[in-house]
Design an enzyme around this catalytic site. Structure first.
Site, PDB file in Angstrom:
ATOM      1  N   SER A 178       0.855  -1.181   0.000  1.00 11.40           N
ATOM      2  CA  SER A 178       0.000   0.000   0.000  1.00 11.40           C
ATOM      3  C   SER A 178       0.896   1.237   0.000  1.00 11.40           C
ATOM      4  O   SER A 178       2.122   1.126   0.021  1.00 11.40           O
ATOM      5  CB  SER A 178      -0.896   0.004   1.229  1.00 11.40           C
ATOM      6  OG  SER A 178      -0.118   0.325   2.361  1.00 11.40           O
ATOM      7  N   LYS A 179       0.242   2.380   0.022  1.00 14.51           N
ATOM      8  CA  LYS A 179       0.974   3.649  -0.022  1.00 14.51           C
ATOM      9  C   LYS A 179       2.039   3.759   1.066  1.00 14.51           C
ATOM     10  O   LYS A 179       3.041   4.429   0.892  1.00 14.51           O
ATOM     11  CB  LYS A 179      -0.008   4.806   0.153  1.00 14.51           C
ATOM     12  CG  LYS A 179      -0.531   5.323  -1.150  1.00 14.51           C
ATOM     13  CD  LYS A 179      -1.187   6.662  -0.919  1.00 14.51           C
ATOM     14  CE  LYS A 179      -2.116   6.979  -2.057  1.00 14.51           C
ATOM     15  NZ  LYS A 179      -3.171   7.883  -1.685  1.00 14.51           N
ATOM     16  N   ARG A 180       1.759   3.101   2.194  1.00 10.68           N
ATOM     17  CA  ARG A 180       2.730   3.165   3.302  1.00 10.68           C
ATOM     18  C   ARG A 180       4.107   2.679   2.868  1.00 10.68           C
ATOM     19  O   ARG A 180       5.115   3.059   3.429  1.00 10.68           O
ATOM     20  CB  ARG A 180       2.276   2.266   4.455  1.00 10.68           C
ATOM     21  CG  ARG A 180       1.137   2.764   5.275  1.00 10.68           C
ATOM     22  CD  ARG A 180       0.792   1.770   6.347  1.00 10.68           C
ATOM     23  NE  ARG A 180       0.360   0.482   5.781  1.00 10.68           N
ATOM     24  CZ  ARG A 180       0.980  -0.679   5.965  1.00 10.68           C
ATOM     25  NH1 ARG A 180       2.054  -0.733   6.704  1.00 10.68           N
ATOM     26  NH2 ARG A 180       0.525  -1.786   5.415  1.00 10.68           N
ATOM     27  N   HIS A 181       4.137   1.812   1.869  1.00 10.06           N
ATOM     28  CA  HIS A 181       5.416   1.252   1.442  1.00 10.06           C
ATOM     29  C   HIS A 181       6.127   2.120   0.410  1.00 10.06           C
ATOM     30  O   HIS A 181       7.135   1.713  -0.140  1.00 10.06           O
ATOM     31  CB  HIS A 181       5.204  -0.147   0.851  1.00 10.06           C
ATOM     32  CG  HIS A 181       4.632  -1.120   1.824  1.00 10.06           C
ATOM     33  ND1 HIS A 181       3.296  -1.439   1.856  1.00 10.06           N
ATOM     34  CD2 HIS A 181       5.213  -1.832   2.816  1.00 10.06           C
ATOM     35  CE1 HIS A 181       3.084  -2.322   2.815  1.00 10.06           C
ATOM     36  NE2 HIS A 181       4.222  -2.568   3.417  1.00 10.06           N
ATOM     37  N   GLY A 182       5.600   3.287   0.117  1.00  8.31           N
ATOM     38  CA  GLY A 182       6.225   4.150  -0.891  1.00  8.31           C
ATOM     39  C   GLY A 182       5.349   4.194  -2.123  1.00  8.31           C
ATOM     40  O   GLY A 182       4.141   4.009  -2.036  1.00  8.31           O
TER      41      GLY A 182
END
Ligand code: GLU
Length: 457
Positions: free
Chosen positions: A236-240
Site C-alpha cells: 500500500s501507499k505506506r510502502h512508498g
C-alpha cells in the site's frame, strides 16, 4: 479466440497490483493471438473520477499495454443491465425484495448474536404479489449443491451454495450492482479468461451462478495473488510509491517496471531479464505462482539501471527528455539528448537522477567560494593553457580534447586526475560527471571557454 479483459474501477491511480494483472491479461492475449479488452468499471459514481480514468489510460499507454477493444464504460451499458435484470425477473430467476434496512439490520444482529454468518434469509424469495414499497432486486441463488471451478492458478475450488445468499443485483434506485455488471459484461464481451486479483475470489461462485442462470458459457478463472510490501503486509501507499505513473515520475523505465512486475509472481527458470517477445513466448497463466510475492525496490532499481544502459535508446531518451522538462531545463541550446544519455547511462539508477545530474550541460553553473579552493595558484597556468588550446582546437572532437588535456597535464607535470578534477568542478559545479573529455565535448566550446574564464578572472 482467447479474450481477456482488464476491468479497473477508476477510484484511484493505476497501482502496481492492477498493472501486473493488466500485464498478465495482455501477455496471455498476445501469446494466444487473442484480444485484450479494457473495461472501466465506473458504476460507483461517487468514487469514480475522470482523473482516475485518465491515470489508468496514461499508465497503460506508458507501459505499452495496448488494448484491442475499449475502453468500454459500464455506465454506458445501463440499458443492457436493466434488460438482463428484467429477463431474470421474468424467468423467475430474480425477485423483488421489500425488506427494510431496519429488518435487515435486526436480522444481521440476531445472526451475529447466534455466531452465524450474516446472510439474507430469503424472506421475499417466494412472494407472489408485488407491492408499492421500495425494493431491491435479488438473484435467486441455488439453495443447495456446490459451485466448483478449476482456477488456473489455484486449482480446484469449491463453495457450498448454502454459504451464498441471494445477492442484490439492483439497488432500490435501479442501479445494478458490481457482481452483476461484471457478469453481464463478461458474458456480452465473450471473455474466455478472467484473470484478476484474488480479492475477487469470493465473488466468483456468485458470478458463476448468475452466468449459469443466464445460460452463458463460463470463462476460465485465474486469481492472481496479491503483492506484499517488504514487511509482509499487503502493498500500500505506506510502502512508498504504488502508482505506475509515480514510478515514471521517479525516473523508472516502462521496460524495467514490466520486467519487474512480470517476475513478481511468475518465473521461467532463473531468467531475470526478458524482452517483451520472450515474455509473450514463455508466459502462461498456469505458471503464475500461488503464493503472494513481496515487492523488492532494490531489484526494481537494478532492472532500471540495466534498462537505462541497454534498453531501447529512443525510449530512454524520451523519458530523459520528459524528466528534463519537468525540472524546467531547456535543452534546445545544449548537446543532443542521445549523446548525453549515452554519456550518463553508466552512472545513474534513474532517469530523474540523470536529469538532475545533467543541468550543467544546459544551464550556467554556479561555482561557490568553497569550490574555488580547488583552483590553486599552481593550477592556474595549466588552466590558462587548456583554455587557450581548447579555444583554438581545429576540430571539436572527444579525441582532440583528450589529447589536449594529456598535453597540458604533461607540460605542467601533473597527473591527469590533478588537472581533470578542478576542470570538472569549473565546468559542472560538482565533482561527478562523465569522463572529462566527454564532459568537455558535450558542454561545448563556447560554454567551456566561458566557464574557464570565470575561474580565471
Ligand atoms: N473492477 C474490479 C476492481 O477494480 C475488477 C473486477 C474484475 O476483474 O472482475 O477490482
Amino acid at each position: 479466440m482467447i479474450r481477456t479483459r482488464f476491468a479497473p474501477s477508476p477510484t484511484g491511480y493505476l497501482h502496481i497490483g492492477g498493472a501486473r494483472t493488466a500485464l498478465y491479461c495482455w501477455l496471455y492475449a498476445r501469446k494466444m493471438q487473442g484480444k485484450f479488452i479494457l473495461r472501466i468499471e465506473d458504476t460507483d459514481r461517487e468514487r469514480s473520477t475522470a482523473e482516475s480514468v485518465q491515470a489508468i489510460l496514461d499508465g497503460l499507454v506508458w507501459l505499452g499495454l495496448d488494448y484491442d477493444e475499449g475502453p468500454y464504460y459500464q455506465t454506458q451499458h445501463m440499458d443492457r443491465y436493466r434488460e438482463v435484470i428484467h429477463l431474470l425477473l421474468e424467468q423467475g430467476k430474480a425477485y423483488r425484495c421489500y425488506c427494510t434496512k431496519e429488518r435487515l439490520e435486526k436480522l444481521r444482529e440476531a445472526q451475529l448474536a447466534r455466531k452465524e454468518k450474516p446472510r439474507y434469509d430469503a424472506l421475499c424469495r417466494n412472494l407472489t404479489t408485488t407491492q408499492e414499497d421500495s425494493f431491491v432486486i435479488r438473484f435467486k441463488n441455488p439453495t443447495d449443491g456446490i459451485v466448483e471451478f478449476n482456477d488456473l492458478i489455484r486449482g480446484k475450488l469449491s463453495f457450498a451454495n448454502t454459504e451464498l445468499d441471494d445477492l442484490i443485483i439492483a439497488r432500490s434506485d435501479g442501479m445494478p450492482t458490481y457482481n452483476f455488471t461484471v457478469v453481464v459484461d463478461d458474458w456480452d464481451m465473450k471473455i474466455t479468461h478472467v484473470i484478476r486479483g484474488d480479492d475477487h475470489i469470493n465473488n466468483t461462485p456468485r458470478q458463476i451462478n448468475i452466468l449459469r442462470a443466464l445460460g452463458a458459457t463460463l470463462p476460465h478463472y485465474a486469481h492472481v495473488p496479491m503483492i506484499l510490501g517488504s514487511d509482509g503486509k499487503r502493498l500500500s501507499k505506506r510502502h512508498g510509491a504504488v502508482s505506475v505513473l509515480q514510478y515514471r515520475e521517479e525516473g523508472f523505465l516502462p521496460a524495467a517496471l514490466i520486467n519487474y512486475l512480470v517476475r513478481l509472481g511468475w518465473s521461467h527458470g532463473n531468467q531475470e531479464i526478458f524482452s517483451i517477445e520472450e515474455l509473450i513466448h514463455y508466459f502462461d497463466v498456469t505458471d503464475i505462482n500461488r503464493a503472494p510475492a513481496a515487492f523488492n525496490q532494490e531489484k526494481l532499481m537494478w532492472l532500471n539501471q540495466h534498462y537505462i544502459k541497454t534498453g531501447d535508446p529512443a525510449v530512454v531518451m524520451k523519458e530523459f527528455a520528459w524528466q528534463l522538462e519537468k525540472l524546467g531545463i531547456y535543452t534546445a541550446n545544449g548537446p543532443p539528448l542521445n549523446e548525453v544519455t549515452h554519456a550518463q547511462c553508466e552512472r545513474v539508477k534513474t532517469l530523474r537522477e540523470m536529469a538532475e545530474r545533467s543541468r550543467y550541460f544546459y544551464e550556467e553553473v554556479i561555482v561557490t567560494d568553497d569550490m574555488r579552493t580547488h583552483f590553486t595558484a599552481e593550477l592556474m597556468g595549466a588552466l590558462v593553457m587548456l583554455r587557450d588550446r581548447l579555444a583554438h582546437l581545429a576540430i571539436w572532437t572527444k579525441e582532440m580534447i583528450h589529447e589536449t588535456l594529456m598535453e597540458v597535464a604533461k607540460i605542467h607535470d601533473f597527473k591527469m586526475g590533478k588537472l581533470a578534477q578542478p576542470v570538472r568542478i569549473a565546468l559542472t559545479g560538482g565533482s561527478v560527471s562523465p569522463p572529462i573529455d566527454v564532459t568537455i565535448y558535450l558542454i561545448g566550446r563556447k560554454r567551456v571557454i566561458e566557464r574557464l574564464n570565470h575561474i580565471l578572472t
